[in-house]
Motif scaffolding. Structure first.
Motif, PDB file in Angstrom:
ATOM      1  N   LYS A   8       0.550  -1.257   0.064  1.00 36.94           N
ATOM      2  CA  LYS A   8       0.013  -0.595   0.128  1.00 36.94           C
ATOM      3  C   LYS A   8       0.929   0.965  -0.098  1.00 36.94           C
ATOM      4  CE  LYS A   8      -3.713   2.672   2.433  1.00 36.94           C
ATOM      5  NZ  LYS A   8      -4.799   1.557   4.003  1.00 36.94           N
ATOM      6  N   LEU A   9       1.937   1.627   0.779  1.00 34.98           N
ATOM      7  CA  LEU A   9       2.503   2.731   0.787  1.00 34.98           C
ATOM      8  C   LEU A   9       2.903   2.446  -0.875  1.00 34.98           C
ATOM      9  CD1 LEU A   9       4.077   4.668   2.148  1.00 34.98           C
ATOM     10  CD2 LEU A   9       6.023   3.185   2.947  1.00 34.98           C
ATOM     11  N   ILE A  10       4.062   1.556  -1.028  1.00 40.15           N
ATOM     12  CA  ILE A  10       4.846   1.551  -1.821  1.00 40.15           C
ATOM     13  C   ILE A  10       3.410   1.889  -3.641  1.00 40.15           C
ATOM     14  CG2 ILE A  10       6.290   1.116  -4.148  1.00 40.15           C
ATOM     15  CD1 ILE A  10       7.432  -1.293  -1.207  1.00 40.15           C
ATOM     16  N   ARG A  11       2.724   1.420  -3.510  1.00 42.26           N
ATOM     17  CA  ARG A  11       1.202   2.156  -4.674  1.00 42.26           C
ATOM     18  C   ARG A  11       1.767   3.584  -4.641  1.00 42.26           C
ATOM     19  NH1 ARG A  11      -2.431  -3.383  -4.620  1.00 42.26           N
ATOM     20  NH2 ARG A  11      -1.290  -4.243  -6.477  1.00 42.26           N
ATOM     21  N   SER A  12       1.272   3.358  -3.203  1.00 44.04           N
ATOM     22  CA  SER A  12       0.489   5.532  -2.719  1.00 44.04           C
ATOM     23  C   SER A  12       1.464   6.199  -3.419  1.00 44.04           C
ATOM     24  CB  SER A  12      -0.041   5.686  -0.984  1.00 44.04           C
ATOM     25  OG  SER A  12       1.804   5.741  -0.150  1.00 44.04           O
ATOM     26  N   LEU A  13       3.010   6.242  -3.363  1.00 46.08           N
ATOM     27  CA  LEU A  13       3.888   6.661  -3.914  1.00 46.08           C
ATOM     28  C   LEU A  13       4.159   7.270  -4.750  1.00 46.08           C
ATOM     29  CD1 LEU A  13       7.006   5.641  -1.661  1.00 46.08           C
ATOM     30  CD2 LEU A  13       5.563   7.082  -1.266  1.00 46.08           C
ATOM     31  N   GLN A  14       3.100   6.353  -5.792  1.00 41.81           N
ATOM     32  CA  GLN A  14       3.091   7.155  -7.427  1.00 41.81           C
ATOM     33  C   GLN A  14       2.638   8.609  -7.577  1.00 41.81           C
ATOM     34  OE1 GLN A  14       2.138   3.902 -10.201  1.00 41.81           O
ATOM     35  NE2 GLN A  14       2.836   2.321  -8.964  1.00 41.81           N
ATOM     36  N   GLN A  15       1.803   8.856  -6.447  1.00 45.12           N
ATOM     37  CA  GLN A  15       1.070  10.247  -6.271  1.00 45.12           C
ATOM     38  C   GLN A  15       2.055  11.241  -5.178  1.00 45.12           C
ATOM     39  OE1 GLN A  15      -3.325  10.390  -5.975  1.00 45.12           O
ATOM     40  NE2 GLN A  15      -2.634   7.577  -5.613  1.00 45.12           N
ATOM     41  N   GLN A  21       3.834  13.435   1.394  1.00 49.48           N
ATOM     42  CA  GLN A  21       2.857  12.895   3.263  1.00 49.48           C
ATOM     43  C   GLN A  21       4.104  11.866   3.191  1.00 49.48           C
ATOM     44  OE1 GLN A  21      -1.664  11.694   3.114  1.00 49.48           O
ATOM     45  NE2 GLN A  21      -0.641  10.202   4.702  1.00 49.48           N
ATOM     46  N   HIS A  22       4.795  11.439   2.783  1.00 52.75           N
ATOM     47  CA  HIS A  22       5.608  10.389   3.592  1.00 52.75           C
ATOM     48  C   HIS A  22       7.116  10.758   3.644  1.00 52.75           C
ATOM     49  CE1 HIS A  22       2.178   6.947   3.968  1.00 52.75           C
ATOM     50  NE2 HIS A  22       1.713   7.744   3.291  1.00 52.75           N
ATOM     51  N   GLY A  23       7.375  11.457   2.773  1.00 55.34           N
ATOM     52  CA  GLY A  23       8.618  12.051   2.739  1.00 55.34           C
ATOM     53  C   GLY A  23       9.576  10.831   2.068  1.00 55.34           C
ATOM     54  N   LEU A  24       8.751  10.207   0.984  1.00 60.32           N
ATOM     55  CA  LEU A  24       9.519   9.059   0.772  1.00 60.32           C
ATOM     56  C   LEU A  24       8.668   9.319  -1.088  1.00 60.32           C
ATOM     57  CD1 LEU A  24       8.620   6.210   3.701  1.00 60.32           C
ATOM     58  CD2 LEU A  24      10.559   7.200   2.543  1.00 60.32           C
ATOM     59  N   PHE A  25      10.132   8.354  -1.644  1.00 59.91           N
ATOM     60  CA  PHE A  25       9.981   8.336  -3.271  1.00 59.91           C
ATOM     61  C   PHE A  25      10.955   6.898  -3.830  1.00 59.91           C
ATOM     62  CE2 PHE A  25      14.122   9.860  -3.091  1.00 59.91           C
ATOM     63  CZ  PHE A  25      14.688   9.558  -4.544  1.00 59.91           C
ATOM     64  N   PHE A  26      10.438   6.742  -4.835  1.00 55.78           N
ATOM     65  CA  PHE A  26      10.508   4.764  -5.091  1.00 55.78           C
ATOM     66  C   PHE A  26      11.543   4.917  -6.512  1.00 55.78           C
ATOM     67  CE2 PHE A  26       6.556   4.821  -6.595  1.00 55.78           C
ATOM     68  CZ  PHE A  26       7.152   3.547  -7.768  1.00 55.78           C
ATOM     69  N   VAL A  27      12.877   4.674  -6.831  1.00 60.31           N
ATOM     70  CA  VAL A  27      13.093   4.383  -7.899  1.00 60.31           C
ATOM     71  C   VAL A  27      13.466   2.896  -8.379  1.00 60.31           C
ATOM     72  CG1 VAL A  27      14.186   5.799  -7.862  1.00 60.31           C
ATOM     73  CG2 VAL A  27      15.684   4.351  -6.552  1.00 60.31           C
ATOM     74  N   GLU A  28      13.443   2.100  -9.635  1.00 61.42           N
ATOM     75  CA  GLU A  28      13.327   1.028 -10.120  1.00 61.42           C
ATOM     76  C   GLU A  28      14.526   0.312 -10.945  1.00 61.42           C
ATOM     77  OE1 GLU A  28       9.952  -1.197 -10.791  1.00 61.42           O
ATOM     78  OE2 GLU A  28       9.109   0.893 -11.319  1.00 61.42           O
ATOM     79  N   GLY A  29      15.688   0.080 -10.754  1.00 58.27           N
ATOM     80  CA  GLY A  29      16.500  -0.565 -11.609  1.00 58.27           C
ATOM     81  C   GLY A  29      17.695  -0.776 -11.097  1.00 58.27           C
ATOM     82  N   LYS A  30      18.732  -1.703 -10.891  1.00 52.61           N
ATOM     83  CA  LYS A  30      20.239  -1.878 -10.082  1.00 52.61           C
ATOM     84  C   LYS A  30      20.613  -0.641 -10.456  1.00 52.61           C
ATOM     85  CE  LYS A  30      24.047  -5.104  -9.209  1.00 52.61           C
ATOM     86  NZ  LYS A  30      24.832  -5.649  -9.653  1.00 52.61           N
ATOM     87  N   LYS A  31      20.890  -0.439 -11.135  1.00 48.73           N
ATOM     88  CA  LYS A  31      21.638   1.112 -11.845  1.00 48.73           C
ATOM     89  C   LYS A  31      21.584   2.351 -10.364  1.00 48.73           C
ATOM     90  CE  LYS A  31      23.901   4.094 -14.820  1.00 48.73           C
ATOM     91  NZ  LYS A  31      23.900   5.322 -14.239  1.00 48.73           N
ATOM     92  N   THR A 132       6.278  23.265 -12.462  1.00 46.29           N
ATOM     93  CA  THR A 132       7.136  22.029 -13.323  1.00 46.29           C
ATOM     94  C   THR A 132       6.153  21.002 -12.643  1.00 46.29           C
ATOM     95  OG1 THR A 132       8.719  23.690 -14.030  1.00 46.29           O
ATOM     96  CG2 THR A 132       9.601  21.334 -13.318  1.00 46.29           C
ATOM     97  N   VAL A 133       6.724  19.729 -13.570  1.00 47.75           N
ATOM     98  CA  VAL A 133       6.730  18.374 -13.591  1.00 47.75           C
ATOM     99  C   VAL A 133       7.260  17.887 -11.658  1.00 47.75           C
ATOM    100  CG1 VAL A 133       7.870  17.060 -14.974  1.00 47.75           C
ATOM    101  CG2 VAL A 133       6.098  15.716 -13.419  1.00 47.75           C
ATOM    102  N   ASP A 134       7.146  17.591 -10.877  1.00 52.32           N
ATOM    103  CA  ASP A 134       7.844  16.741  -9.508  1.00 52.32           C
ATOM    104  C   ASP A 134       8.918  15.775 -10.271  1.00 52.32           C
ATOM    105  OD1 ASP A 134       8.664  16.127  -7.172  1.00 52.32           O
ATOM    106  OD2 ASP A 134       7.219  14.443  -6.834  1.00 52.32           O
ATOM    107  N   CYS A 135      10.133  15.911  -9.694  1.00 56.86           N
ATOM    108  CA  CYS A 135      11.090  15.467 -10.073  1.00 56.86           C
ATOM    109  C   CYS A 135      11.639  14.040  -9.541  1.00 56.86           C
ATOM    110  CB  CYS A 135      12.544  16.174  -9.291  1.00 56.86           C
ATOM    111  SG  CYS A 135      13.052  16.648  -8.279  1.00 56.86           S
ATOM    112  N   PHE A 136      10.228  13.637  -7.903  1.00 56.18           N
ATOM    113  CA  PHE A 136       9.898  12.305  -8.038  1.00 56.18           C
ATOM    114  C   PHE A 136       8.974  11.425  -8.209  1.00 56.18           C
ATOM    115  CE2 PHE A 136      12.201  14.888  -4.598  1.00 56.18           C
ATOM    116  CZ  PHE A 136      13.794  14.624  -4.353  1.00 56.18           C
ATOM    117  N   ASN A 137       9.071  12.073  -9.723  1.00 52.71           N
ATOM    118  CA  ASN A 137       7.410  11.515 -10.090  1.00 52.71           C
ATOM    119  C   ASN A 137       8.636   9.846 -10.939  1.00 52.71           C
ATOM    120  OD1 ASN A 137       6.537  10.628 -12.956  1.00 52.71           O
ATOM    121  ND2 ASN A 137       4.870  12.048 -13.102  1.00 52.71           N
ATOM    122  N   PRO A 138       7.782   9.017 -10.742  1.00 53.86           N
ATOM    123  CA  PRO A 138       9.009   7.592 -11.122  1.00 53.86           C
ATOM    124  C   PRO A 138       8.664   7.895 -12.471  1.00 53.86           C
ATOM    125  CG  PRO A 138       6.872   7.162  -9.822  1.00 53.86           C
ATOM    126  CD  PRO A 138       6.188   8.395 -10.159  1.00 53.86           C
TER     127      PRO A 138
END
Length: 240
Positions: A8-15, A21-31, A132-138
């Motif tokens: 639920k938390l990680i899915r919410s971070l797409q918005q 609200q959580h002060g978090l973002f996610f990224v994908e990929g090993k590099k 400008t679009v949020d830089c932490f947008n996936p």
């Protein structure tokens, strides 16, 4: 193994509102995850489908199945790693070198590419208008390929920011002076505008020099993509 609260938390971070609200973002990929682990960014949690990929503590790293990764990934074809990081506080803008400023750039791919270009050309400060679009947008983060770790990105009221700077302000316009004929200084601010409308009238009032990239040949497209324009302008700035 993932639990429902993690999903639920990680899915919410797409918005954006939940990232804030959580002060978090996610990224994908090993590099990209490794780039952030090697930087000042603080990791919250790392999820991967293979063991021993990262030198992090067991309380941060969770090995999950491909099916579990599919539940939290924003990609159609997840690539094995997802990292959740804390949103850092923006550092003060450094006025000793060139600064790129964006006026209401909305496309995530464009912003991600511009961040990557800033990294490539050694531009350490990127200033964005609040539109400008949020830089932490996936999608932005995916396009940066890890360059987000090396560029200080600040969101400001652009008009107010330009007023307090004593640097010369260049703006990208169709009717500006050719960038190939200008003698560019060692430092300054270069503004690029919205994909459809360009630089706003309010911001234009602070521009001291309009700059253009002249077309060649006969009939051409109406304008250049904003990321493409950024690449050409930064090349000319660094070429000196």
């Amino acid at each position: 193994m993932l639990v429902k609260s993690q999903i639920k938390l990680i899915r919410s971070l797409q918005q954006k509102k939940y990232r804030n609200q959580h002060g978090l973002f996610f990224v994908e990929g090993k590099k990209t995850v490794q780039e952030l682990l090697d930087s000042d960014f603080k990791a919250h949690s790392i999820y991967c489908t293979a063991a021993n990929l990262f030198a992090v503590s067991d309380d941060i790293l969770t090995e999950i199945s491909k099916a579990e990764l599919d539940q939290i990934s924003s990609l159609k074809n997840p690539n094995g790693v997802l990292g959740v990081f804390y949103i850092p506080k923006a550092k003060e803008v450094d006025f000793t070198d060139w600064i790129v400023a964006l006026d209401a750039v909305r496309d995530p791919g464009n912003l991600g590419t511009i961040i990557r270009l800033c990294d490539w050309f050694g531009i350490r400060n990127l200033v964005c208008s609040q539109m400008t679009v949020d830089c932490f947008n996936p999608k932005v983060l995916q396009a940066t390929m890890g360059s987000i770790a090396r560029v200080n990105i600040t969101y400001v009221k652009l008009v107010d920011f330009l007023k307090v700077s004593d640097m010369k302000v260049y703006g990208a316009f169709m009717n500006g002076a050719s960038v190939y004929e200008l003698e560019l200084p060692q430092k300054g601010i270069i503004i690029l505008g919205n994909e459809a409308n360009g630089i706003s009238t309010e911001v234009e009032a602070s521009v001291t020099q309009k700059v253009a990239i002249p077309p060649y040949g006969g009939k051409t497209s109406e304008s250049l993509n904003v990321a493409t324009a950024t690449a050409i302008l930064l090349h000319e700035i660094r070429r000196g």
